[in-house]
Design an enzyme around this catalytic site. Structure first.
Site, mmCIF file in Angstrom:
data_model
loop_
_atom_site.group_PDB
_atom_site.id
_atom_site.type_symbol
_atom_site.label_atom_id
_atom_site.label_comp_id
_atom_site.label_asym_id
_atom_site.label_seq_id
_atom_site.Cartn_x
_atom_site.Cartn_y
_atom_site.Cartn_z
ATOM 1 N N HIS A 209 0.961 -1.391 -0.099
ATOM 2 C CA HIS A 209 0.156 0.063 -0.260
ATOM 3 C C HIS A 209 0.812 1.476 0.299
ATOM 4 C CE1 HIS A 209 -3.900 -1.745 0.814
ATOM 5 N NE2 HIS A 209 -3.137 -2.900 1.145
ATOM 6 N N CYS A 240 -7.822 -0.786 3.321
ATOM 7 C CA CYS A 240 -8.759 -1.695 4.056
ATOM 8 C C CYS A 240 -9.273 -1.241 5.294
ATOM 9 C CB CYS A 240 -7.943 -2.696 4.802
ATOM 10 S SG CYS A 240 -8.380 -4.096 5.829
#
Length: 298
Positions: A209, A240
């Site tokens: 990420h 998320c």
């Protein structure tokens, strides 16, 4: 002197991981066109949807329709959190399945209300049956570097989860920097360690990420460690819902540009990839801000 690979494989996660946390519900026909356009850009492996409870992830309520209507080109992976999800996925026609677990107990409990050990105990018979049935199984390992609740994860804990999945016969391990805290040194060290300790028969994939804008540097460090498979998300979409502070995945188009600039072939056409992003850009809550997409739009 390190040797970089001549080729790298991109596993596109935009249609699943990229959209799962979107507040705007994307129409199924738009998702299918997005998937088709991504395939036309040269992407051959992709997470297309997940069979999770619509109560918790409303964006994925159309999973059956997505599987049935998406063009069957390349490997199309669906995420399944439990046996019920696996059954629904297989009934819909899926033949590549992803399961997931967090190395961190705290993250796992926040995510699916089970400890890591409880999750692994539940997953073992599911994975073993899937392999008996000839299904491709991808194991997604969250919080492999850092946990938003517990901090730094030691590499031995990550290896232990990887080794257990490997012993069950999984085809691929996707090892994730879920909250984007890893740095290039940590990325090189962990993936070098995993490459050394794990069987060469399992595919090893890095998932970064871009929370702290270190994803590209982490990918370069992983290349030096011998990794040639990377999860990326077109437009940098994603995040998320169970990991505070986790912003989007690293943008596919930026990764492809970097790899191509280093003479590492991906088989992906960046212009066609950006055309695919055009299809989804109007249906997401945040503007697409990746470097290569901005250049494409100029």
């Amino acid at each position: 002197m390190f040797i970089l690979p001549k080729k790298a494989t991109i596993i596109e996660v935009g249609p699943r991981d990229g959209l799962q946390n979107e507040s705007m519900i994307v129409p199924p026909d738009v998702k299918v066109r997005f998937i088709e356009a991504l395939q036309q850009s040269g992407i051959t492996e992709m997470e297309i949807t997940s069979f999770v409870s619509p109560k918790w992830v409303p964006q994925m309520a159309d999973a059956v329709q997505i599987v049935s209507e998406s063009p069957k080109n390349g490997r199309q992976i669906v995420l399944t959190p439990n046996e019920k999800g696996v059954v629904r996925a297989l009934e819909s026609g899926a033949n590549s399945v992803a399961v997931f677990v967090g190395v961190s107990d705290s993250f796992n409990k926040k995510n699916i209300n089970k400890t890591t050990a409880e999750s692994m105990h539940e997953l073992k018979p599911i994975v073993e049956q899937l392999k008996k049935d000839g299904v491709f199984v991808r194991a997604c390992i969250s919080t492999a570097f850092y946990c938003p609740f517990e901090g730094k994860i030691n590499k031995e804990s990550t290896l232990a989860i990887c080794e257990e999945f490997t012993s069950w016969g999984v085809d691929e391990l996707s090892v994730a920097d879920t909250i984007g805290m890893a740095d290039p040194v940590e990325s090189y060290e962990l993936f070098s360690y995993l490459k050394e300790e794990l069987s060469e028969t399992v595919l090893l994939t890095a998932h970064f990420h871009d929370t702290r804008k270190m994803a590209l540097a982490n990918i370069f460090a992983s290349l030096q460690a011998g990794i040639d498979r990377f999860d990326t998300s077109a437009g940098g979409l994603g995040g998320c819902p169970f990991a505070p502070g986790a912003t989007g995945n690293v943008a596919t188009e930026d990764v492809v540009h970097m790899l191509h600039h280093m003479d590492i072939d991906t088989g992906i056409d960046i212009n066609k990839l950006c055309e695919a992003i055009d299809l989804i850009a109007g249906y997401v809550s945040k503007p697409i801000e990746s470097g290569m997409y901005r250049l494409y739009k100029q």
